[in-house]
Scaffold this motif. Sequence first.
Motif, PDB file in Angstrom:
ATOM      1  N   ALA A 123       0.773  -1.202   0.025  1.00 55.16           N
ATOM      2  CA  ALA A 123      -0.132  -0.060  -0.020  1.00 55.16           C
ATOM      3  C   ALA A 123       0.952   1.118  -0.137  1.00 55.16           C
ATOM      4  CB  ALA A 123      -1.148  -0.103   1.131  1.00 55.16           C
ATOM      5  N   PRO A 124       1.787   1.475   0.947  1.00 51.02           N
ATOM      6  CA  PRO A 124       2.478   2.493   0.749  1.00 51.02           C
ATOM      7  C   PRO A 124       3.511   3.084  -0.469  1.00 51.02           C
ATOM      8  CG  PRO A 124       3.101   1.408   2.878  1.00 51.02           C
ATOM      9  CD  PRO A 124       2.459   0.546   1.787  1.00 51.02           C
ATOM     10  N   SER A 128      -2.087   5.104  -5.775  1.00 51.95           N
ATOM     11  CA  SER A 128      -3.521   4.849  -5.864  1.00 51.95           C
ATOM     12  C   SER A 128      -3.989   3.494  -5.250  1.00 51.95           C
ATOM     13  CB  SER A 128      -4.254   4.994  -7.430  1.00 51.95           C
ATOM     14  OG  SER A 128      -3.923   5.954  -7.623  1.00 51.95           O
ATOM     15  N   VAL A 129      -4.839   3.365  -4.494  1.00 48.00           N
ATOM     16  CA  VAL A 129      -5.336   1.910  -4.025  1.00 48.00           C
ATOM     17  C   VAL A 129      -6.923   1.769  -3.860  1.00 48.00           C
ATOM     18  CG1 VAL A 129      -4.602   2.472  -1.770  1.00 48.00           C
ATOM     19  CG2 VAL A 129      -4.992   0.386  -2.116  1.00 48.00           C
ATOM     20  N   ALA A 157      -1.236   1.495   7.225  1.00 46.40           N
ATOM     21  CA  ALA A 157      -0.043   1.128   6.682  1.00 46.40           C
ATOM     22  C   ALA A 157       0.396   2.616   5.797  1.00 46.40           C
ATOM     23  CB  ALA A 157       0.069   0.231   5.456  1.00 46.40           C
ATOM     24  N   ARG A 158      -0.314   3.250   5.144  1.00 47.70           N
ATOM     25  CA  ARG A 158      -0.289   4.360   4.325  1.00 47.70           C
ATOM     26  C   ARG A 158      -0.015   5.751   5.146  1.00 47.70           C
ATOM     27  NH1 ARG A 158      -1.241   4.288  -1.101  1.00 47.70           N
ATOM     28  NH2 ARG A 158      -2.146   6.148  -1.605  1.00 47.70           N
ATOM     29  N   ARG A 159      -0.905   5.637   6.370  1.00 39.76           N
ATOM     30  CA  ARG A 159      -0.576   6.686   7.358  1.00 39.76           C
ATOM     31  C   ARG A 159       0.867   6.502   7.902  1.00 39.76           C
ATOM     32  NH1 ARG A 159      -6.100   6.621   8.674  1.00 39.76           N
ATOM     33  NH2 ARG A 159      -5.924   4.634   9.873  1.00 39.76           N
ATOM     34  N   PRO A 165      -2.681  11.092   0.068  1.00 36.53           N
ATOM     35  CA  PRO A 165      -4.020  10.436  -0.454  1.00 36.53           C
ATOM     36  C   PRO A 165      -3.935  10.358  -1.918  1.00 36.53           C
ATOM     37  CG  PRO A 165      -4.361  12.456   0.976  1.00 36.53           C
ATOM     38  CD  PRO A 165      -2.780  12.517   0.618  1.00 36.53           C
ATOM     39  N   ALA A 166      -4.850   9.237  -2.218  1.00 39.74           N
ATOM     40  CA  ALA A 166      -4.718   8.732  -3.698  1.00 39.74           C
ATOM     41  C   ALA A 166      -5.334   9.908  -4.565  1.00 39.74           C
ATOM     42  CB  ALA A 166      -5.470   7.591  -3.615  1.00 39.74           C
TER      43      ALA A 166
END
Length: 250
Positions: A123-124, A128-129, A157-159, A165-166
Amino acid sequence: MSKLRVAVLGAKGRIGSEAVRAVEAAEDMELVAALGRGDKLEALADSGAQVAVELTTPASVMGNLDFCVRHGIHAVVGTTGWTDERLAQLTGWLDQSPETGVLIAPNFSIGAVLTMKFAQIAAPYFESVEVVELHHPNKVDAPSGTATRTAQLIADARRAAGTAPAPDATVTALDGARGANVDGVPVHAVRLRGLLAHQEVLLGGEGETLTIRHDSLHHSSFMPGILLGARRVVTTPGLTFGLENFLDLG
Ligand SMILES: NC(=O)C1=CN([C@@H]2O[C@H](COP(=O)(O)OP(=O)(O)OC[C@H]3O[C@@H](n4cnc5c(N)ncnc54)[C@H](O)[C@@H]3O)[C@@H](O)[C@H]2O)C=CC1
Ligand SMILES: O=C(O)C1=N[C@H](C(=O)O)C[C@H](O)C1
């Protein structure tokens, strides 16, 4: 060695009926009760069950778990519909019964657990996801518990990695066209005759995409996870969320 005494709640349902057969076939387990809608929960206590496998509906699960925890019966829960409020209520009940264990598994299949893990890792690294889950049309909840959990893990995981943001230039959209927003991750739910339980995590970056796809083709895919959960929950007091906690995934 004495056998683990296991009960199934929701025993006539799609996954519950498969779980009944799996417990009956397990050499180290004895099926002591198989309860359906309308059956009295007292039968659970009378059966001497050590573990209840809860596979009913979001409307029934809390009442069943309240009874189990009050009677010191460990529980393995596949039923969906978990919110922070429900988890807090369950944790409160477990505080009053500190030797009792409850495992909630959004998905019992190894492939789905690995999909979540792979999605968390990937994810990171992508701008985009989005998550697409696809299920049989008899499913009562959307998005699926698995998709909701997957989106939450992706968002965490992205945080943690500080991912932006995507990108999404949408200005006008029909209601639902961009899916449900789960912790900032769009989740799309498809209901289609012929399907059982499927999920894709779509990741996109500059000039490339990655798709992580899992398909449960039969309810048997969930059985090894349910049996593992029943064996492990009896020695794991408190709340465990996710089967990955009982697997050595590194
Ligand atoms: N965690 C996982 O890996 C999986 C979870 N599920 C979840 O399990 C749940 C059940 O799914 P299905 O079997 O497809 O649904 P289903 O509708 O076929 O089965 C549910 C059964 O529970 C019964 N029931 C309802 N209230 C009850 C109560 N108070 N006591 C005893 N039985 C009761 C119903 O009569 C029905 O027979 C859903 O929440 C679904 O999302 C399903 C497959 C895998
Ligand atoms: O209802 C189902 O069938 C399933 N429910 C669970 C969910 O909501 O994630 C697990 C699996 O997808 C099958």
